[in-house]
Design a protein around this motif. Structure first.
Motif, PDB file in Angstrom:
ATOM      1  N   THR A   1       0.814  -1.213   0.000  1.00 23.30           N
ATOM      2  CA  THR A   1       0.000   0.000   0.000  1.00 23.30           C
ATOM      3  C   THR A   1       0.847   1.262   0.000  1.00 23.30           C
ATOM      4  OG1 THR A   1      -1.688  -1.197   1.260  1.00 23.30           O
ATOM      5  CG2 THR A   1      -1.897   1.189   1.159  1.00 23.30           C
ATOM      6  N   VAL A   2       0.524   2.164  -0.914  1.00 22.83           N
ATOM      7  CA  VAL A   2       1.148   3.485  -0.954  1.00 22.83           C
ATOM      8  C   VAL A   2       0.253   4.447  -0.193  1.00 22.83           C
ATOM      9  CG1 VAL A   2       1.774   5.410  -2.458  1.00 22.83           C
ATOM     10  CG2 VAL A   2       2.373   3.082  -3.115  1.00 22.83           C
ATOM     11  N   GLN A   3       0.742   4.982   0.931  1.00 21.94           N
ATOM     12  CA  GLN A   3      -0.083   5.851   1.771  1.00 21.94           C
ATOM     13  C   GLN A   3      -0.031   7.315   1.329  1.00 21.94           C
ATOM     14  OE1 GLN A   3       1.725   3.363   3.073  1.00 21.94           O
ATOM     15  NE2 GLN A   3       0.098   2.108   3.939  1.00 21.94           N
ATOM     16  N   SER A   4       1.075   7.751   0.746  1.00 22.09           N
ATOM     17  CA  SER A   4       1.153   9.144   0.308  1.00 22.09           C
ATOM     18  C   SER A   4       2.255   9.307  -0.720  1.00 22.09           C
ATOM     19  CB  SER A   4       1.407  10.082   1.497  1.00 22.09           C
ATOM     20  OG  SER A   4       2.710   9.870   2.016  1.00 22.09           O
ATOM     21  N   ILE A   5       2.075  10.323  -1.594  1.00 23.08           N
ATOM     22  CA  ILE A   5       3.091  10.682  -2.589  1.00 23.08           C
ATOM     23  C   ILE A   5       3.250  12.195  -2.564  1.00 23.08           C
ATOM     24  CG2 ILE A   5       3.761  10.632  -5.014  1.00 23.08           C
ATOM     25  CD1 ILE A   5       1.976   8.220  -5.409  1.00 23.08           C
ATOM     26  N   ASN A   6       4.471  12.657  -2.375  1.00 24.89           N
ATOM     27  CA  ASN A   6       4.763  14.094  -2.396  1.00 24.89           C
ATOM     28  C   ASN A   6       5.829  14.384  -3.435  1.00 24.89           C
ATOM     29  OD1 ASN A   6       3.356  15.767  -0.165  1.00 24.89           O
ATOM     30  ND2 ASN A   6       3.935  13.875   0.896  1.00 24.89           N
ATOM     31  N   TYR A   7       5.530  15.323  -4.318  1.00 21.66           N
ATOM     32  CA  TYR A   7       6.487  15.736  -5.359  1.00 21.66           C
ATOM     33  C   TYR A   7       7.232  16.982  -4.894  1.00 21.66           C
ATOM     34  CZ  TYR A   7       8.095  17.966  -9.695  1.00 21.66           C
ATOM     35  OH  TYR A   7       8.847  18.587 -10.665  1.00 21.66           O
ATOM     36  N   ASN A   8       8.548  17.017  -5.204  1.00 23.39           N
ATOM     37  CA  ASN A   8       9.340  18.193  -4.874  1.00 23.39           C
ATOM     38  C   ASN A   8       9.964  18.766  -6.142  1.00 23.39           C
ATOM     39  OD1 ASN A   8      11.991  19.653  -4.058  1.00 23.39           O
ATOM     40  ND2 ASN A   8      10.809  19.521  -2.165  1.00 23.39           N
ATOM     41  N   PRO A   9       9.630  19.993  -6.526  1.00 32.67           N
ATOM     42  CA  PRO A   9      10.179  20.589  -7.746  1.00 32.67           C
ATOM     43  C   PRO A   9      11.680  20.862  -7.675  1.00 32.67           C
ATOM     44  CG  PRO A   9       8.167  21.709  -7.052  1.00 32.67           C
ATOM     45  CD  PRO A   9       8.590  20.834  -5.922  1.00 32.67           C
ATOM     46  N   SER A  10      12.254  20.964  -6.462  1.00 31.92           N
ATOM     47  CA  SER A  10      13.686  21.272  -6.341  1.00 31.92           C
ATOM     48  C   SER A  10      14.550  20.187  -6.953  1.00 31.92           C
ATOM     49  CB  SER A  10      14.072  21.444  -4.872  1.00 31.92           C
ATOM     50  OG  SER A  10      13.380  22.524  -4.297  1.00 31.92           O
ATOM     51  N   ASP A  11      14.160  18.927  -6.770  1.00 30.99           N
ATOM     52  CA  ASP A  11      14.967  17.815  -7.282  1.00 30.99           C
ATOM     53  C   ASP A  11      14.177  16.917  -8.227  1.00 30.99           C
ATOM     54  OD1 ASP A  11      13.257  16.633  -5.458  1.00 30.99           O
ATOM     55  OD2 ASP A  11      14.812  16.353  -3.944  1.00 30.99           O
ATOM     56  N   GLN A  12      12.881  17.262  -8.458  1.00 27.42           N
ATOM     57  CA  GLN A  12      12.008  16.495  -9.349  1.00 27.42           C
ATOM     58  C   GLN A  12      11.948  15.026  -8.932  1.00 27.42           C
ATOM     59  OE1 GLN A  12      13.884  17.496 -13.081  1.00 27.42           O
ATOM     60  NE2 GLN A  12      12.589  19.297 -13.382  1.00 27.42           N
ATOM     61  N   ILE A  13      11.759  14.830  -7.634  1.00 26.34           N
ATOM     62  CA  ILE A  13      11.696  13.481  -7.047  1.00 26.34           C
ATOM     63  C   ILE A  13      10.334  13.287  -6.391  1.00 26.34           C
ATOM     64  CG2 ILE A  13      12.593  12.082  -5.117  1.00 26.34           C
ATOM     65  CD1 ILE A  13      15.365  13.038  -5.823  1.00 26.34           C
TER      66      ILE A  13
END
Length: 443
Positions: free
Chosen positions: A410-422
Motif C-alpha cells: 500500500t502506498v499511503q502518500s506521494i509528495n512531489y518536490n520541484p527542487s529535485d524532481q523526485i
C-alpha cells in the motif's frame, strides 16, 4: 511267459475274515524313466509356449519396424524431391531413428535360430536408408554452411543493434522548477531510504523535502508518521540535511494533536494538513510548532468520506508543485469525483477550482507537477500504475500508463518536490524515493 501271479492257499483269521497273499514276479517297473519323461515333456511344453510368445512379439515388432521404415522412406523421398535446405539436426534425428531400428533388428536376428527372410529384408532396407541419409547430408553441406553464414550475419547485426541501444541519447534535461517539458514519460526504480523512525507498526504517514520558491536549494526533510490508528498526526521530525535523515541524527522532533490523515505537505517552512475531525485546513509553523492558520475548505467531504482506495482518513491531500500549494479532495456535489483547488499559501484562500471525472475512492494516491494532476492505482502487491492525468492548464484529462515498482502493498502518500524532481513516497512505513523522467515539449 511267466505267470503274472501265483495262487496261494488262504486262511481265516480269528475274526473269520479270509486272508491270502499274492506274489508278483521279480520284474522292476521303470518308475524313474516315466518321471524323467514327464519332466522332459513339461519342459518342452514350457519352451514351446515361450517360443510361441516370442514369435507373436516378433511379429508385432516386425510390423512396427515396417511402419517406421515406410515413414522414414517417405521422409527421405521428400528430402530428395525438394530443394529445401535441411539442418544437421534433421539428419541427426533421421540417423538416430535408423540406428535405433538397426540395433533392434540386429537383436531380433540374434534371438532367432536360423535364417528369417523378413528380418534379413528389414536389415538390408535399414542399411540402404543409412546410406541414403549419408548421401543427402553430404549433398546438403553447402546449404548448411550458407545457413550458418546467414546466422552469423544476423548475430552481427543484433550486436550492432545492441550497441546502438546502449548508446541511446540520454533523457532530456529540464532544470528543477522548470515546466518546459511535456509531462512524465517514465519513472525510476524505487530507492528505499529507510523505515520511519517510529517503526514498522506505523504504516500510515507522509514524508518529503520542503520546497521554497525563495530558497529552492535549501535542505529540510520532514517525516510525519501517523499513530497506529492510521488517523491522528501527533509526532513529526525535521532534518536539516539528507545525511542527518539517513543517520537519524540532529533530528528536531515535535508534537501536534491537530493533524488527520496522510495528506500532509510542507511548503515554505510550513506544514499543511487536514485538521482532525473537520473540513478545515491547518497551516503549521515549523519554526515554532504552532498553528499559524486554520481555514475551512468549502464543501469538502470529511470524516473518512471519499478517501483514497486502501488509505483511510485522507479526505484532503495537499500537494506542492512549481507554482505553489494545491489541495486534492472530493465533495458531495462531485459525488466522490476528484476536485482540485489552487490555494493561496499565505491565507489558504481557494484561488481556483477544477472538477474532474475521476472517482477518488478508485484512486490509490495523487500528486501534481506543473499544474497537471497524476493519479495512481494498484496493479498488484508489488506494482502501482500512474494511470490518469488532469491538466489544469488546458482542463483536459486523459489516460496514461506508467508502472511504478513498490516495496510493499500500500502506498499511503506521494509528495512531489520541484527542487529535485523526485517523488517522496510513504509505502507501508518505509520512506521511498523515485526519480522522474520527462518528455520534451511536443511541437
Amino acid at each position: 511267459m511267466p505267470e503274472p501271479f501265483a495262487n496261494v492257499t488262504g486262511s481265516l483269521n480269528e475274526n473269520g475274515v479270509c486272508q491270502c497273499s499274492v506274489y508278483l514276479p521279480d520284474t522292476t517297473f521303470p518308475v524313474q524313466k516315466v518321471e524323467m519323461l514327464e519332466i522332459t515333456a513339461r519342459v518342452l511344453s514350457e519352451k514351446f509356449e515361450i517360443e510361441l510368445i516370442k514369435v507373436s512379439q516378433y511379429t508385432k515388432a516386425i510390423e512396427m519396424y515396417e511402419l517406421k521404415i515406410r515413414n522414414l522412406t517417405i521422409k527421405v523421398q521428400h528430402m530428395e524431391s525438394t530443394s529445401v535446405s535441411y539442418t544437421e539436426l534433421d539428419f541427426q534425428l533421421l540417423k538416430l531413428e535408423i540406428n535405433e531400428m538397426q540395433r533392434l533388428v540386429t537383436q531380433l536376428k540374434s534371438t532367432l535360430v536360423g535364417s528369417n527372410v523378413i528380418v534379413e529384408q528389414l536389415y538390408v532396407e535399414i542399411r540402404n536408408l543409412t546410406l541414403m541419409v549419408n548421401d543427402l547430408e553430404s549433398l546438403d553441406k553447402n546449404n548448411i554452411l550458407a545457413i550458418r553464414r546467414e546466422i552469423v550475419t544476423l548475430q552481427n547485426r543484433l550486436k550492432e543493434c545492441e550497441k546502438d541501444r546502449n548508446q541511446t541519447t540520454p533523457p532530456s534535461y529540464f532544470p528543477p522548477g522548470s515546466c518546459g517539458h511535456g509531462g512524465i514519460v517514465n519513472i525510476s526504480k524505487p530507492y528505499i531510504v529507510q523505515l520511519n523512525w517510529r517503526g514498522f507498526s506505523y504504516k500510515y504517514g507522509a514524508w518529503g523535502r520542503d520546497y521554497s520558491l525563495q530558497t529552492p536549494e535549501k535542505d529540510l526533510y520532514w517525516v510525519a508518521p501517523l499513530n497506529t490508528d492510521g488517523r491522528l498526526l501527533e509526532y513529526y521530525r525535521l532534518y536539516n540535511s539528507y545525511d542527518d535523515l539517513l543517520l537519524f541524527k540532529n533530528a528536531r522532533e515535535s508534537r501536534t494533536t491537530y493533524g488527520e490523515g496522510s495528506g500532509t505537505a510542507v511548503y515554505n517552512n510550513f506544514m499543511y494538513y487536514n485538521i482532525y475531525g473537520s473540513r478545515d485546513m491547518g497551516k503549521l509553523n515549523l519554526n515554532t510548532n504552532t498553528l499559524a492558520l486554520r481555514k475551512t475548505l468549502p464543501n469538502a467531504a470529511y470524516g473518512n468520506r471519499f478517501s483514497y482506495a486502501g488509505v483511510t482518513w485522507q479526505g484532503m491531500d495537499f500537494a506542492v508543485d512549481e507554482s505553489g500549494l494545491w489541495v486534492i479532495y472530493s465533495t458531495e456535489e462531485s459525488t466522490g469525483n476528484i476536485v482540485i483547488s489552487k490555494l493561496n499559501d499565505t491565507t489558504l484562500d481557494v484561488l481556483h477550482t477544477w472538477k474532474t471525472r475521476q472517482y477518488k475512492p478508485s484512486v490509490s494516491n495523487a500528486f501534481i507537477i506543473c499544474g497537471v494532476l497524476y493519479a495512481t492505482r494498484p496493479v498488484s502487491t508489488r506494482k502501482e500504475e500512474i494511470f490518469y492525468m488532469y491538466d489544469t492548464n488546458t482542463e483536459q484529462e486523459g489516460k496514461i500508463s506508467i508502472i511504478m515498482d513498490k516495496m510493499l502493498e500500500t502506498v499511503q502518500s506521494i509528495n512531489y518536490n520541484p527542487s529535485d524532481q523526485i517523488l517522496y513516497v510513504y509505502n507501508d512505513g518505509y520512506l521511498v524515493k523515485y526519480n522522474l523522467i520527462f518528455q520534451p515539449m511536443l511541437p
